[in-house]
Design a protein around this motif. Sequence first.
Motif, mmCIF file in Angstrom:
data_model
loop_
_atom_site.group_PDB
_atom_site.id
_atom_site.type_symbol
_atom_site.label_atom_id
_atom_site.label_comp_id
_atom_site.label_asym_id
_atom_site.label_seq_id
_atom_site.Cartn_x
_atom_site.Cartn_y
_atom_site.Cartn_z
ATOM 1 N N THR A 18 10.721 26.333 -33.401
ATOM 2 C CA THR A 18 11.968 24.560 -31.593
ATOM 3 C C THR A 18 10.851 23.313 -32.044
ATOM 4 N N ARG A 22 12.404 19.904 -34.113
ATOM 5 C CA ARG A 22 12.319 18.389 -33.342
ATOM 6 C C ARG A 22 11.180 17.699 -34.936
ATOM 7 N N THR A 62 18.714 20.747 -31.275
ATOM 8 C CA THR A 62 17.673 21.497 -30.309
ATOM 9 C C THR A 62 16.971 20.314 -30.015
ATOM 10 N N ASP A 93 5.418 22.208 -26.836
ATOM 11 C CA ASP A 93 6.262 20.871 -26.491
ATOM 12 C C ASP A 93 5.890 19.669 -26.118
ATOM 13 N N GLU A 154 13.314 25.057 -21.275
ATOM 14 C CA GLU A 154 13.711 25.424 -22.611
ATOM 15 C C GLU A 154 13.252 26.275 -23.352
ATOM 16 N N GLY A 155 14.525 27.055 -24.002
ATOM 17 C CA GLY A 155 14.447 28.087 -24.808
ATOM 18 C C GLY A 155 13.941 29.587 -24.107
#
Length: 270
Positions: A18, A22, A62, A93, A154-155
């Motif tokens: 991820t 991004r 994503t 993240d 998320e994920g």
Amino acid sequence: MARWQPKLGLVQETLLLTLHARALDAKLPSPILGDTLSAELAGAIDYDFGRLKVKPSLVATTALRARKLDDVVRAFVAVHPECVVLDLGCGLDPRMFRCDPPPNVGWYDIDFPEVVKLRSEHLPSRSHLIGADLTESGLLDDIPGDRPAVIIAEGLLPFMPGDSFRRMTRELAGHFPSGELALNGYTRFAAWAMKYHPTIKALGIKAAQGFDDPREPESWGAGLELVEEQFLTRAPEVALFPQPLRALTRLTARSTGLSRQGARILRYRF
Ligand SMILES: C[S@@+](CC[C@H](N)C(=O)[O-])C[C@H]1O[C@@H](n2cnc3c(N)ncnc32)[C@H](O)[C@@H]1O
């Protein structure tokens, strides 16, 4: 920035996927998320990102799901400026930097201890970091339970075995007076198919979890009520997808069944 090598287990390594997606989005002329901090972070990691075989579709979805989940946080914080934010399975993240909440928001980034350690070493510190296995209880001891909370996952769902996601949800929703839970949903088929995805195959992950009916979590005993099922195929940002992905996504958007198999954001209140 000095380059560093991540030492991670299989499930933890998915955070690189991820992060990389991004970072690739941030380098596009018209990014969907535009997360330059993720690009900077990924650029400092000594890792063969090419082995993840990330395709333009994964970059776009994503970035888009992260953007939609950021919107959920921003909207909640705007109404509850002293709330608590939990980012479950936060990986690397830097959502807090994108959302930039006011100082009275209590932001908690939660992931396995080894991941949280990497965050503390390689990301500027703004949030509270909690190193925990989310399949186990006891995570809430250090989190204030007297303020509304917005909880982002998320994920994470596919990697939580058995009924551990449900159990965790019950515990979290019971801890706060009120709040919202938002996640990117995976149907059972999408979760099953994940293990054939070149990226997940490259990481060697063999099993993943999902559910079909967006109302199913209402029966988990956590007091959840579905607020919204958002199909990303129908988001206006699809206009930023590269071709032929854009055309294919617009075609998929015509079918609710097919859209549900793709990326969707599920939002519940409790
Ligand atoms: C696909 S990554 C997503 C990371 C981040 N949310 C993002 O979007 O970049 C999944 C994350 O969930 C974390 N995770 C999976 N199972 C977990 C568990 N049982 N306890 C804590 N973290 C977990 C992994 O370590 C990883 O960081």
